[in-house]
Scaffold this motif. Structure first.
Motif, mmCIF file in Angstrom:
data_model
loop_
_atom_site.group_PDB
_atom_site.id
_atom_site.type_symbol
_atom_site.label_atom_id
_atom_site.label_comp_id
_atom_site.label_asym_id
_atom_site.label_seq_id
_atom_site.Cartn_x
_atom_site.Cartn_y
_atom_site.Cartn_z
ATOM 1 N N CYS A 33 30.089 -127.991 -24.726
ATOM 2 C CA CYS A 33 29.693 -126.904 -25.635
ATOM 3 C C CYS A 33 28.204 -126.572 -25.528
ATOM 4 C CB CYS A 33 30.003 -127.280 -27.085
ATOM 5 S SG CYS A 33 31.760 -127.513 -27.430
ATOM 6 N N ASP A 35 24.549 -125.331 -24.884
ATOM 7 C CA ASP A 35 24.010 -124.034 -24.469
ATOM 8 C C ASP A 35 22.572 -123.938 -24.971
ATOM 9 O OD1 ASP A 35 25.335 -121.180 -23.456
ATOM 10 O OD2 ASP A 35 23.586 -120.890 -24.758
ATOM 11 N N VAL A 40 25.191 -119.420 -29.747
ATOM 12 C CA VAL A 40 26.302 -119.644 -28.817
ATOM 13 C C VAL A 40 26.787 -121.095 -28.912
ATOM 14 C CG1 VAL A 40 26.975 -119.707 -26.379
ATOM 15 C CG2 VAL A 40 25.545 -117.833 -27.247
ATOM 16 N N GLN A 43 28.902 -121.577 -31.987
ATOM 17 C CA GLN A 43 30.211 -120.953 -31.821
ATOM 18 C C GLN A 43 31.099 -121.774 -30.892
ATOM 19 O OE1 GLN A 43 31.111 -118.105 -33.647
ATOM 20 N NE2 GLN A 43 33.118 -118.858 -32.981
ATOM 21 N N ASN A 44 30.505 -122.302 -29.821
ATOM 22 C CA ASN A 44 31.268 -123.159 -28.906
ATOM 23 C C ASN A 44 31.813 -124.390 -29.623
ATOM 24 O OD1 ASN A 44 30.670 -121.430 -26.802
ATOM 25 N ND2 ASN A 44 29.067 -122.722 -25.903
ATOM 26 N N ASN A 47 34.626 -123.371 -32.054
ATOM 27 C CA ASN A 47 35.854 -123.002 -31.344
ATOM 28 C C ASN A 47 36.571 -124.229 -30.792
ATOM 29 O OD1 ASN A 47 35.322 -120.315 -31.867
ATOM 30 N ND2 ASN A 47 34.506 -119.866 -29.825
ATOM 31 N N LYS A 48 35.808 -125.163 -30.231
ATOM 32 C CA LYS A 48 36.461 -126.335 -29.631
ATOM 33 C C LYS A 48 37.100 -127.223 -30.691
ATOM 34 C CE LYS A 48 36.312 -129.800 -26.091
ATOM 35 N NZ LYS A 48 35.601 -130.392 -24.936
#
Length: 454
Positions: A33, A35, A40, A43-44, A47-48
């Motif tokens: 994830c 970044d 970002v 959000q990663n 989402n994961k």
């Protein structure tokens, strides 16, 4: 092969003796994830976690209903966030944004806690590690379901005394920032030595870098079952006592093995480990302290306590390890004060002190756990307590930890109510003499000579 007969055999344990599966914990690797953009990255992470764990709570509830086995908690452990956020996070505030993202994900999924707001600093602190550590007080103050841990030492590396000093200050700051809730933030913060990568229990759970992308770890618990079994053999020899504990631990662990295998199959996530730990709750009859009393002590803290606890811990391991394909985590007996009514009674009777609890941690799982201390306790004293526990872990090649709550505005004799599984605690006295000059030396305590085994 486990069959339903083995489960039916446990009905009495479940209905009358407080047997439960304390937690199904899904470990999730967040390294992919990372970044450089904080938005970002968050959000990663969101989402994961919400993608992999979307069915975790429902699966736990379904297994519980189908097999009649109480599953108390559904939880998530993640890669230590200091390893994930280093590129994006330039200030402690940046890490707090990640904490809020984790809390949002936990709320969306309905899990009890997410563990892994963590840093591993047993030999030194990177810039990212230090930023995360300094963010902990605010992160725990503005979230509900985040648990934080910091590993400050290991048998192989020694003890990072710079980190120990800092963590004394962080514990005090966390207490101050959550003082409106009796410094509850400190109940979700633990400082460890030799932290395992696969611990399913909070607050020390995190998903180690050696783990797969996702994994299911299960923690079982059955102090009440062990106590009931020992009631049937009062006055018998140590040989009978040990055999009874082993047999009981075997049966308890088989329940956890069944739940872990089912959860793994239904979620399509590999089975990791069963943690054998006897984890008490404030409920009557669900107490490790009462097991020690059944073994023959008036109260925990009486002469013989450390020997009785060593016996209990060893027999639980010997019985449990035969009942599961994979055993890991902490696997022993927990001795938290606020979560065990028998421990609370022993403190109130004057039988149990912090010094005796420290001696007990030499032979059981983890360390000084859920202990309320005066809010006036200095950061240096807390650092000294952490250093003592870390030394026990380092020298004895075992996991030790400190989870103390310096409750702002409370002194010895007061009582603090944390609620739920965290229970309540009498405020315990700490040694009034200073260790500030020792803590302020800086640097590392070297690894013990027996760590060099290559």
């Amino acid at each position: 092969m486990i069959n339903i007969t083995e489960v039916l055999e446990t009905n009495k344990m479940i209905e009358q003796e407080n047997l439960d599966v304390r937690t199904i914990t899904m470990g999730i690797n967040l390294l992919d994830c990372a970044d450089s953009n904080l938005e970002v990255l968050c959000q990663n992470i969101y989402n994961k976690i919400t993608g992999l764990a979307k069915d975790l709570v429902k699966t736990g509830e379904d297994i519980s209903k189908e097999f009649g086995i109480p599953i108390v908690n559904k939880r998530i452990s993640i890669t230590p966030i200091a390893l994930v956020g280093g590129t994006a996070c330039k200030t402690p505030e940046d890490y707090v944004q990640i904490a809020k993202t984790l809390d949002k994900a936990a709320g969306e999924l309905g899990v009890n806690f997410i563990g892994g707001y963590s840093a591993i600093v047993s030999k030194g602190m990177s810039r990212s590690d230090e930023l995360l550590i300094r963010s902990i007080p605010k992160a725990l103050a503005c979230t509900e379901r985040i648990c934080s841990s910091v590993n400050v030492g290991s048998t192989k590396t020694g003890i990072n005394m710079d980190a120990v000093k800092l963590m004394g200050e962080i514990v005090k700051e966390t207490a101050e920032m959550t003082k409106e809730r009796d410094s509850l933030g400190c109940a979700k913060l633990v400082v460890l030595c030799n932290a395992p990568d696969d611990n399913p229990f909070m607050a020390g759970a995190f998903h180690g870098v050696s783990e797969p992308d996702a994994v299911i770890n299960v923690g079982v618990s059955g102090p009440g079952v062990v106590k009931y079994a020992l009631e049937q053999i009062r006055g018998k020899s140590f040989e009978v006592l040990c055999e009874t504990i082993k047999r009981t631990a075997f049966k308890i662990t088989r329940v956890g093995q069944l739940v872990a295998q089912e959860a793994s199959r239904r979620l399509n996530v590999p089975f990791g480990i069963i943690d054998l730990s006897l984890a008490p709750t404030p409920a009557v009859g669900d107490s490790v302290a009462e097991i020690l009393q059944e073994i023959g002590l008036d109260y925990p803290g009486a002469p013989g306590t450390t020997a009785a606890l060593a016996l209990l811990n060893d027999q639980v391991k010997k019985g449990g390890v035969m009942a599961s394909s994979y055993v890991g985590g902490l696997s022993g007996a927990f001795i938290p004060v606020s979560e065990d009514q028998g421990m609370i009674d022993a403190v109130e009777a004057g039988a149990l002190t912090i010094e005796k609890l420290e001696a007990m941690t030499c032979v059981c799982s983890v360390g000084l756990d859920m202990i309320a201390i005066p809010g006036s306790t200095s950061a240096a004293t807390i650092s000294g307590i952490i250093a003592d526990e870390a030394a026990i872990g380092m020298v004895n090649q075992k996991t030790t930890a400190v989870r103390v709550i310096p409750v702002v505005g409370k002194e010895v004799g007061d009582t603090v109510e944390f609620g739920g599984l965290l229970g309540y605690a009498p405020v315990m006295p700490v040694n009034r003499y200073s260790c500030e000059a020792f803590v302020n030396r800086g640097g590392r305590i070297p690894a013990p000579i027996h760590s060099f085994k290559n």
